[in-house]
Design a protein around this motif. Sequence first.
Motif, PDB file in Angstrom:
ATOM      1  N   ILE A 182       0.842  -1.204   0.000  1.00 27.54           N
ATOM      2  CA  ILE A 182       0.000   0.000   0.000  1.00 27.54           C
ATOM      3  C   ILE A 182       0.878   1.255   0.000  1.00 27.54           C
ATOM      4  CG2 ILE A 182      -1.803   1.260   1.233  1.00 27.54           C
ATOM      5  CD1 ILE A 182      -2.631  -1.513   0.097  1.00 27.54           C
ATOM      6  N   TYR A 183       1.854   1.262   0.882  1.00 24.04           N
ATOM      7  CA  TYR A 183       2.780   2.406   0.968  1.00 24.04           C
ATOM      8  C   TYR A 183       3.538   2.588  -0.337  1.00 24.04           C
ATOM      9  CZ  TYR A 183       6.643   5.262   2.913  1.00 24.04           C
ATOM     10  OH  TYR A 183       7.578   6.236   3.160  1.00 24.04           O
ATOM     11  N   MET A 184       3.949   1.475  -0.940  1.00 21.88           N
ATOM     12  CA  MET A 184       4.721   1.554  -2.174  1.00 21.88           C
ATOM     13  C   MET A 184       3.907   2.171  -3.310  1.00 21.88           C
ATOM     14  SD  MET A 184       7.722   0.882  -3.385  1.00 21.88           S
ATOM     15  CE  MET A 184       8.340  -0.311  -2.219  1.00 21.88           C
ATOM     16  N   TYR A 185       2.628   1.856  -3.375  1.00 23.38           N
ATOM     17  CA  TYR A 185       1.762   2.507  -4.368  1.00 23.38           C
ATOM     18  C   TYR A 185       1.787   4.023  -4.172  1.00 23.38           C
ATOM     19  CZ  TYR A 185      -0.679  -1.489  -6.529  1.00 23.38           C
ATOM     20  OH  TYR A 185      -0.998  -2.597  -7.269  1.00 23.38           O
ATOM     21  N   GLY A 186       1.572   4.446  -2.936  1.00 20.83           N
ATOM     22  CA  GLY A 186       1.564   5.873  -2.655  1.00 20.83           C
ATOM     23  C   GLY A 186       2.884   6.524  -2.976  1.00 20.83           C
ATOM     24  N   MET A 187       3.957   5.816  -2.675  1.00 21.45           N
ATOM     25  CA  MET A 187       5.299   6.333  -2.921  1.00 21.45           C
ATOM     26  C   MET A 187       5.559   6.521  -4.413  1.00 21.45           C
ATOM     27  SD  MET A 187       8.852   4.570  -1.601  1.00 21.45           S
ATOM     28  CE  MET A 187       8.124   4.190  -0.012  1.00 21.45           C
ATOM     29  N   LEU A 188       5.243   5.487  -5.193  1.00 26.59           N
ATOM     30  CA  LEU A 188       5.506   5.548  -6.635  1.00 26.59           C
ATOM     31  C   LEU A 188       4.661   6.618  -7.317  1.00 26.59           C
ATOM     32  CD1 LEU A 188       5.829   1.734  -7.379  1.00 26.59           C
ATOM     33  CD2 LEU A 188       7.611   3.438  -7.757  1.00 26.59           C
ATOM     34  N   TYR A 189       3.394   6.698  -6.946  1.00 26.46           N
ATOM     35  CA  TYR A 189       2.535   7.725  -7.548  1.00 26.46           C
ATOM     36  C   TYR A 189       3.016   9.128  -7.176  1.00 26.46           C
ATOM     37  CZ  TYR A 189      -1.101   4.648  -9.435  1.00 26.46           C
ATOM     38  OH  TYR A 189      -1.795   3.721 -10.182  1.00 26.46           O
ATOM     39  N   GLY A 198      -1.973   8.877  -5.730  1.00 29.16           N
ATOM     40  CA  GLY A 198      -1.179   8.369  -4.621  1.00 29.16           C
ATOM     41  C   GLY A 198      -1.749   8.634  -3.249  1.00 29.16           C
ATOM     42  N   LEU A 199      -2.496   9.721  -3.107  1.00 28.26           N
ATOM     43  CA  LEU A 199      -2.962  10.126  -1.778  1.00 28.26           C
ATOM     44  C   LEU A 199      -3.819   9.072  -1.072  1.00 28.26           C
ATOM     45  CD1 LEU A 199      -2.996  12.254   0.398  1.00 28.26           C
ATOM     46  CD2 LEU A 199      -4.924  13.363  -0.765  1.00 28.26           C
ATOM     47  N   PRO A 200      -4.773   8.412  -1.743  1.00 23.29           N
ATOM     48  CA  PRO A 200      -5.570   7.402  -1.031  1.00 23.29           C
ATOM     49  C   PRO A 200      -4.717   6.280  -0.436  1.00 23.29           C
ATOM     50  CG  PRO A 200      -6.607   7.973  -3.117  1.00 23.29           C
ATOM     51  CD  PRO A 200      -5.242   8.611  -3.123  1.00 23.29           C
ATOM     52  N   TYR A 201      -3.672   5.885  -1.139  1.00 26.10           N
ATOM     53  CA  TYR A 201      -2.788   4.842  -0.620  1.00 26.10           C
ATOM     54  C   TYR A 201      -2.015   5.337   0.605  1.00 26.10           C
ATOM     55  CZ  TYR A 201      -3.653   2.294  -4.967  1.00 26.10           C
ATOM     56  OH  TYR A 201      -4.260   1.617  -6.007  1.00 26.10           O
ATOM     57  N   LEU A 202      -1.552   6.558   0.546  1.00 22.97           N
ATOM     58  CA  LEU A 202      -0.828   7.114   1.686  1.00 22.97           C
ATOM     59  C   LEU A 202      -1.759   7.289   2.884  1.00 22.97           C
ATOM     60  CD1 LEU A 202       1.376   9.743  -0.193  1.00 22.97           C
ATOM     61  CD2 LEU A 202       2.134   7.581   0.808  1.00 22.97           C
ATOM     62  N   GLU A 203      -2.994   7.655   2.627  1.00 21.67           N
ATOM     63  CA  GLU A 203      -3.984   7.751   3.706  1.00 21.67           C
ATOM     64  C   GLU A 203      -4.156   6.388   4.381  1.00 21.67           C
ATOM     65  OE1 GLU A 203      -5.643  10.278   4.907  1.00 21.67           O
ATOM     66  OE2 GLU A 203      -5.903  11.826   3.372  1.00 21.67           O
ATOM     67  N   TYR A 206      -1.310   5.292   6.754  1.00 21.61           N
ATOM     68  CA  TYR A 206      -0.974   6.199   7.864  1.00 21.61           C
ATOM     69  C   TYR A 206      -0.782   5.471   9.195  1.00 21.61           C
ATOM     70  CZ  TYR A 206      -1.257  10.008  11.242  1.00 21.61           C
ATOM     71  OH  TYR A 206      -0.978  10.871  12.273  1.00 21.61           O
ATOM     72  N   GLY A 207      -1.676   4.559   9.522  1.00 18.91           N
ATOM     73  CA  GLY A 207      -1.602   3.876  10.810  1.00 18.91           C
ATOM     74  C   GLY A 207      -0.289   3.145  11.023  1.00 18.91           C
ATOM     75  N   THR A 208       0.272   2.610   9.966  1.00 20.81           N
ATOM     76  CA  THR A 208       1.523   1.846  10.066  1.00 20.81           C
ATOM     77  C   THR A 208       2.751   2.738  10.021  1.00 20.81           C
ATOM     78  OG1 THR A 208       0.462  -0.055   9.009  1.00 20.81           O
ATOM     79  CG2 THR A 208       2.885  -0.028   9.045  1.00 20.81           C
ATOM     80  N   TYR A 209       2.721   3.786   9.215  1.00 22.37           N
ATOM     81  CA  TYR A 209       3.934   4.570   8.932  1.00 22.37           C
ATOM     82  C   TYR A 209       3.920   5.997   9.485  1.00 22.37           C
ATOM     83  CZ  TYR A 209       4.982   0.724   5.802  1.00 22.37           C
ATOM     84  OH  TYR A 209       5.251  -0.517   5.304  1.00 22.37           O
TER      85      TYR A 209
END
Length: 264
Positions: A182-189, A198-203, A206-209
């Motif tokens: 999930i984080y990697m999707y947000g990172m790449l986008y 990318g924002l929905p993946y980063l959202e 959030y709980g983990t990172y």
Amino acid sequence: MKKLLIIFILMLSIKGFAQDFYFSGKMNYCTPENSESKKSFETAFIGLNYPKYYGGVTALLLKVVEKDPKFCDAYFMAGYFFRLQEMHKEALALYYIADSLSQNKAPIFKQNLAIQFMRFGKVDKAREKYEEMVKYFPDNPEGYYGIGNTSIVIGDYDKGLENLKQAEEIYKKSGKVKDDVIYMYGMLYTMKEDYEAGLPYLEEAYGTYKNDEGYLSLYSLSLIKVGKTRNDEKMIKKANKMYNKIKNKEGVPDIKKRLTAEFS
């Protein structure tokens, strides 16, 4: 580029998709030539639980490969113990030998070798190993995930996203999709500057990172970019809140330039 590598790439777990079974000590990719080698190798797995004996176990494994030079598993485990002792050059050398001797039969050797290459900034060599994983072990998600991970530094973000999708599909078959994906999707986008995607993946991540400054850099950047596009003051305020949580504002050069432009 090296800071980008250190902050993001090393989020990879050394233990991946199918590695736990290997570390149970119940399999070998190369057959030892004598019974003593096999016994010493099995002893190494017991040693994993006793850090104060890592040095002794490493020495034992080096004696094994000296007497049994085709025993690829002993080379790998010696490298693994070196890595646990932060002796990364030695680990890299032994992983390389193990992978060569295994003749493309051991995905765990390729994955650990790739991660070690990445630690030294040799991303192209790491990419080669992940591509070999995809070629020889197409049902193992770690090769696809690794290609996605190396895309962060190489810059071929679309290829990274394509391979990450492949990894996600395989992870789904074996259970829950890892938070890393999930984080990697947000990172790449975000690196691709597709902040809306990318924002929905980063959202979701959030709980983990939420305490990871690399994550906070990407999250605050995506929030403010999307917030400004939508003229959403609430989102912009949240972006500033996340940005203020970052203690090391120098961060990653690639991200720092974008953050400075938005938050200065």
